[in-house]
Scaffold this active site. Structure first.
Site, short mmCIF file in Angstrom:
data_model
loop_
_atom_site.label_atom_id
_atom_site.label_comp_id
_atom_site.label_asym_id
_atom_site.label_seq_id
_atom_site.Cartn_x
_atom_site.Cartn_y
_atom_site.Cartn_z
N HIS A 106 6.17 4.62 13.19
CA HIS A 106 6.42 5.48 12.03
C HIS A 106 5.18 5.97 11.32
O HIS A 106 5.29 6.73 10.35
CB HIS A 106 7.28 4.74 11.00
CG HIS A 106 6.54 3.65 10.27
ND1 HIS A 106 6.28 2.43 10.82
CD2 HIS A 106 6.02 3.61 9.02
CE1 HIS A 106 5.64 1.67 9.94
NE2 HIS A 106 5.46 2.36 8.84
N ASP A 128 0.80 -1.22 0.00
CA ASP A 128 0.00 0.00 0.00
C ASP A 128 0.83 1.27 0.00
O ASP A 128 0.46 2.28 0.60
CB ASP A 128 -0.91 -0.01 1.23
CG ASP A 128 -0.12 -0.34 2.50
OD1 ASP A 128 1.11 -0.12 2.50
OD2 ASP A 128 -0.72 -0.80 3.48
N HIS A 170 12.96 4.69 12.40
CA HIS A 170 12.47 4.48 11.04
C HIS A 170 13.27 5.33 10.07
O HIS A 170 13.76 6.40 10.43
CB HIS A 170 10.98 4.86 10.97
CG HIS A 170 10.31 4.39 9.72
ND1 HIS A 170 10.13 5.20 8.62
CD2 HIS A 170 9.79 3.19 9.38
CE1 HIS A 170 9.53 4.51 7.67
NE2 HIS A 170 9.31 3.28 8.10
N GLU A 219 -2.10 5.09 3.39
CA GLU A 219 -2.09 3.72 2.87
C GLU A 219 -3.49 3.15 2.58
O GLU A 219 -3.67 2.38 1.64
CB GLU A 219 -1.35 2.79 3.84
CG GLU A 219 0.15 3.02 3.92
CD GLU A 219 0.56 4.07 4.93
OE1 GLU A 219 -0.34 4.77 5.47
OE2 GLU A 219 1.77 4.22 5.17
N ARG A 256 2.33 7.93 9.70
CA ARG A 256 2.15 9.36 9.51
C ARG A 256 1.07 9.94 10.41
O ARG A 256 1.18 11.03 10.93
CB ARG A 256 1.74 9.64 8.06
CG ARG A 256 2.87 9.97 7.18
CD ARG A 256 2.43 10.03 5.73
NE ARG A 256 3.59 9.84 4.90
CZ ARG A 256 4.34 10.83 4.43
NH1 ARG A 256 4.03 12.07 4.68
NH2 ARG A 256 5.40 10.57 3.70
N GLU A 285 -0.61 -9.08 -1.09
CA GLU A 285 -1.13 -8.56 0.18
C GLU A 285 -2.38 -7.69 -0.10
O GLU A 285 -2.51 -6.57 0.37
CB GLU A 285 -0.08 -7.77 0.96
CG GLU A 285 -0.39 -7.65 2.44
CD GLU A 285 0.68 -6.87 3.20
OE1 GLU A 285 0.88 -5.68 2.92
OE2 GLU A 285 1.33 -7.47 4.10
N1 UDP Z 1 12.42 -3.83 9.81
C1 UDP Z 1 13.80 -3.85 9.63
N2 UDP Z 1 14.57 -3.03 10.42
C2 UDP Z 1 14.04 -2.19 11.35
C3 UDP Z 1 12.63 -2.18 11.53
C4 UDP Z 1 11.85 -2.99 10.73
O1 UDP Z 1 14.31 -4.59 8.79
O2 UDP Z 1 14.78 -1.48 12.02
C5 UDP Z 1 11.58 -4.68 8.95
C6 UDP Z 1 10.60 -5.53 9.72
O3 UDP Z 1 11.20 -6.77 10.04
C7 UDP Z 1 9.44 -5.67 8.74
C8 UDP Z 1 9.51 -4.39 7.93
O4 UDP Z 1 10.79 -3.82 8.16
O5 UDP Z 1 9.64 -6.76 7.87
C9 UDP Z 1 8.42 -3.43 8.38
O6 UDP Z 1 8.61 -2.22 7.74
P1 UDP Z 1 7.87 -0.90 8.19
O7 UDP Z 1 7.57 -0.98 9.64
O8 UDP Z 1 8.72 0.21 7.70
O9 UDP Z 1 6.55 -0.87 7.31
P2 UDP Z 1 5.10 -1.52 7.39
O10 UDP Z 1 5.25 -2.99 7.59
O11 UDP Z 1 4.35 -0.84 8.49
O12 UDP Z 1 4.53 -1.21 6.05
#
Ligand code: UDP
Length: 359
Positions: free
Chosen positions: A199, A95, A231, A131, A201, A117
């Protein structure tokens, strides 16, 4: 079949890597990977870790740019790639601005879209922002919806998507997690910790401030180590640093994925607003506090594997202390998001799609 896979952020790379790897095993699928560079600095290391490569690297990101500028640059740069590559299908994940632009650019050139997804919804267009809007737009442009759970399938059916175009696959985040677990070095420490990320927004400002106050207070009251990998969004990182610099909370730069999984394995509690982190924590049997007011991953809550706590300082403290003291347990949701074979299923469905869409 020629498949153009478009990605741009850390979570897209993590969740598409298992599919890219799976495609390599199929001689009938020629996958081309295009990155918009939305999270430019994080993707190269992930590509090395997952043993995949980015074939086309775009530069849509500019420092400090608006969502509008990012979207315009993604669209402008993706369009000629689709024109040159002439793919049979375009695949996007999740998203993000990259995913939404990839789907829209493909739609505009009449190329069928595969959405990985698919079907996640809060039904609150403002949350998560932007998103929820992006994923609904992507659904409109999509011909094959790879839904991770039965709830996601139901959402799409409810919105009138043809059931024959929806495939329930599990989430590829669990495939990636398995890859990372299999590659963990021997632990240098088994000291337990509380892992925090934030993180969204819509939380920036008051929500993030209140979360930081709760974390500062919890870290002061409890002996257990609190670690917060920041982040990549500089806005978020600087706010957290302002609020928590000098406290006992250990703020670290964005952790490499492998390292992050190692931290998750040691966690006694995960406090997060991240989608992917929720899935991974639940899969590892870790209790999760979700610091949001809505969630598109309600399955974990229904299974008692996570709690939706919002960003109210007192509520976060109260629920975290209940888990840390053992009076509240929520650890029984391990297989909710899949069992590590989602990529195989998606690629299997892709080969079937060929018959429907290609001459
Ligand atoms: N992640 C990472 N390092 C970090 C924090 C998160 O590799 O310091 C990974 C985590 O394992 C997951 C993904 O990043 O697979 C999540 O990304 P994020 O939280 O940015 O986005 P969202 O999942 O909310 O779209």
């Amino acid at each position: 079949m020629r498949l153009l896979i478009i990605l741009g952020t850390r979570p897209e790379m993590i969740k598409l890597a298992p599919i890219i790897r799976e495609c390599k095993k199929h001689t009938g699928i020629e996958a081309v990977v295009c990155s918009t560079g939305q999270h430019d600095t994080l993707l190269d290391g992930l590509a090395v870790f997952f043993e995949i490569s980015i074939d086309i690297a775009l530069h849509a990101r500019l420092p400090g740019q608006s969502l509008t500028s990012l979207t315009i640059r993604c669209l402008e740069q993706i369009h000629p790639v689709i024109e040159q590559q002439q793919p049979d299908f375009v695949m996007v994940q999740g998203d993000t601005a990259t995913a939404m632009s990839g789907a829209l650019a493909a739609f505009q050139q009449n190329i069928p879209v595969v959405h990985v997804e698919a079907g996640l919804r809060t039904y609150d267009i403002q949350s998560p922002f932007p998103e929820e809007m992006y994923r609904r737009l992507i659904t409109l442009a999509t011909q094959a919806h790879m839904a991770p759970t039965r709830t996601a399938v139901r959402n799409l059916v409810h919105e009138g998507v043809d059931r024959k175009r929806i495939f329930c696959t599990g989430n590829t985040s669990i495939d990636a997690l398995q890859w990372a677990i299999d590659r963990q070095p021997p632990p240098t420490s088994d000291e337990p910790l509380v892992l925090v990320t934030g993180h969204r927004r819509e939380n920036i400002g008051n929500g993030l401030y209140s979360l930081c106050k709760a974390i500062r207070e919890l870290a002061a009251r409890h002996k257990v180590k609190f670690i917060w990998p920041l982040h990549p969004n500089p806005h978020v990182a600087s706010s957290v640093q302002d609020f928590l610099g000098g406290s006992s909370v250990q703020l670290i730069p964005p952790a490499e994925y492998k390292t992050f999984v190692g931290l998750l394995q040691r966690a006694v509690l995960v406090i997060t607003d991240s989608g992917g982190v929720q899935e991974e924590a639940v899969a590892l049997g870790k209790p999760v506090l979700i610091t949001r007011v809505t969630t598109e991953r309600a399955e974990a809550i229904e299974h008692g594997a996570a709690l939706l706590v919002g960003t109210d300082e007192d509520n976060i403290i109260q629920q975290a202390e209940a888990i840390l003291s053992g009076s509240l347990t929520c650890e029984n949701g391990r297989a909710i998001y899949g069992n590590g074979n989602a990529a195989g299923r998606i690629v299997h469905h892709l080969s079937q799609l060929e018959a429907d869409f290609l001459p």
